[in-house]
Design an enzyme around this catalytic site. Structure first.
Site, PDB file in Angstrom:
ATOM      1  N   SER A 213       0.847  -1.205   0.000  1.00  0.00           N
ATOM      2  CA  SER A 213       0.000   0.000   0.000  1.00  0.00           C
ATOM      3  C   SER A 213       0.875   1.244   0.000  1.00  0.00           C
ATOM      4  O   SER A 213       2.049   1.179  -0.365  1.00  0.00           O
ATOM      5  CB  SER A 213      -0.944  -0.030   1.207  1.00  0.00           C
ATOM      6  N   ASN A 214       0.328   2.370   0.392  1.00  0.00           N
ATOM      7  CA  ASN A 214       1.090   3.625   0.405  1.00  0.00           C
ATOM      8  C   ASN A 214       0.681   4.449   1.619  1.00  0.00           C
ATOM      9  O   ASN A 214      -0.151   4.028   2.420  1.00  0.00           O
ATOM     10  CB  ASN A 214       0.865   4.380  -0.906  1.00  0.00           C
TER      11      ASN A 214
END
Ligand code: CTP
Length: 402
Positions: A213-214
């Protein structure tokens, strides 16, 4: 912090005589903090539960109690009734509900209720037997039938002043404020608009317990969604974020870019606007392991092969070309270099009407923080550089562009 929705709104808070009157002080305080101009009107029995001084201290205005107080310029109930944006009666006792249902006006609050063209919100509070009494129920029904501008919230079920449990508790202040906001928003500048907002970073599964993810927190998307709701729009929020669900939105929870794409394509078929504030992963693991990957089987290193995710905005542009989809699309450009040039490119490539460019290397803007510093680039070539401001204020600036 003032919310645009309540800012400078004239709200009459009617307090009647029940034990929940103490919670009306919380409601009052929240409205004042939100920027509303609150005029408190108390019935005589309300003053036995809580003093006018409490409300005077919270609102910095005199509290009205007397129908025959002619010390001001105008007849008080007419002047107040005329200028109100909302009449909120919390708590509303069985007695006040009965009088309202029969058009009695023997105190200032009832006279205002009878005279005002503003929407009215009642938050009933009483013992269960009183609430369930056929006469109270008939009075509530009569109000719903005859008074177009009436809204009734609750009562909730729970512990009552008598010590018993049942229906009759006044709903909590937060919920009352939420509905008050929704009622005010029906007259907002985005009333009638259907807006889809995405928020958060997508999660691309590696195995049943891990994902890529980020750093996106979802805060910017949530700020846009709630601001649009508060300006009267019907809002669908498609989100990966683990933030509390805001009141009054249609919320669709997703994880991956693929899931977000599906949800966006369905939600935008009828929508006016799509605002893609989500940070969508451009790649996902080609294979998602069915079982947790064990380190024993990868002693030195582990290679993940990533494949491209769909570009959601590009898919929406395709749908639009087929005659479906939103009238307007707004994208975000999170950049670490060449901010404006990269944003210009995305604006054109993704066929956007507006792009919100932010430099995510700044510590006070972008991921996770409550503030943002953005530049708005529109398809007509205009560029507006905004100073550092709260995400809420950025949200308002973006919606102003609509
Ligand atoms: N976006 C999208 N689908 C993707 C990736 C991004 O719809 N697969 C949207 C984002 O929600 C954002 C805009 O496109 O509104 C720009 O996202 P950004 O990550 O800045 O750009 P990318 O197109 O992914 O380009 P790059 O990562 O190369 O900068």
């Amino acid at each position: 912090m003032p919310l645009k929705l309540f800012d400078h709104k004239q709200i009459i808070l009617g307090v009647t005589g029940g034990i929940a009157a103490y919670k009306a002080a919380m409601v009052c305080s929240r409205l004042v903090q939100a920027g509303a101009m609150v005029e408190v009107v108390m019935t005589e029995s309300a003053q036995r539960f809580i003093t006018p001084l409490t409300f005077q201290a919270l609102t910095h205005r005199p509290v009205r109690t007397d129908l025959f107080d002619l010390s001001g310029d105008n007849i008080p109930h007419i002047a107040l009734a005329d200028k109100a944006d909302l009449l909120l009666i919390a708590p509303a006792t069985a007695n006040t509900i009965a009088k309202l249902a029969h058009g009695l006006a023997d105190n200032l609050l009832l006279a205002i209720a009878l005279a005002t063209p503003a929407p009215i919100l009642l938050a009933p509070a009483m013992e269960t037997d009183m609430w369930q009494h056929p006469i109270t129920q008939a009075n509530v029904e009569r109000l719903r039938q005859l008074v177009k501008q009436i809204n009734i919230i609750g009562p909730a079920t729970g512990r009552l002043a008598s010590g018993g449990t049942g229906a009759g508790r006044m709903v909590e202040p937060e919920e009352i404020i939420g509905l008050a906001g929704t009622i005010l928003a029906r007259h907002g500048d985005l009333a009638g608009w259907d807006i889809v907002v995405t928020a958060g970073g997508t999660r691309e599964a590696i195995d049943p317990v891990r994902f890529i993810s980020n750093h996106s927190s979802g805060k910017m998307g949530y700020a846009i969604a709630t601001a649009a709701r508060d300006r009267g729009a019907k809002v669908t929020l498609i989100t990966t974020a683990a933030l509390p669900d805001p009141f009054g939105l249609k919320i669709i929870k997703v994880n991956s870019a693929e899931q977000m794409k599906e949800a966006v394509l369905v939600a935008t078929r009828q929508a006016d606007v799509l605002i893609m504030a989500a940070a969508v992963a451009d790649f996902r693991p080609q294979v998602v392991a069915e079982q947790k990957i064990k380190k024993q089987s990868h002693t030195e290193s582990l290679a993940l092969n990533l494949i491209r995710n769909p570009d959601i905005l590009a898919e929406v542009a395709k749908q639009k070309a087929d005659g479906h989809g939103p009238r307007m699309t707004i994208g975000f450009a999170a950049e670490t270099e060449e901010l404006l040039a990269n944003a210009q490119l995305k604006l054109a490539n993704k066929k956007l009407d507006l792009i919100v460019a932010n430099d995510v290397t700044a510590t006070d803007a972008g991921f996770g923080v409550d503030t943002n510093r953005v530049t708005l680039l529109a398809a007509d070539g205009s560029i507006e550089e905004l100073p550092l401001m709260s995400k809420q204020a950025v949200a308002e600036a973006i919606l102003d562009k609509l």
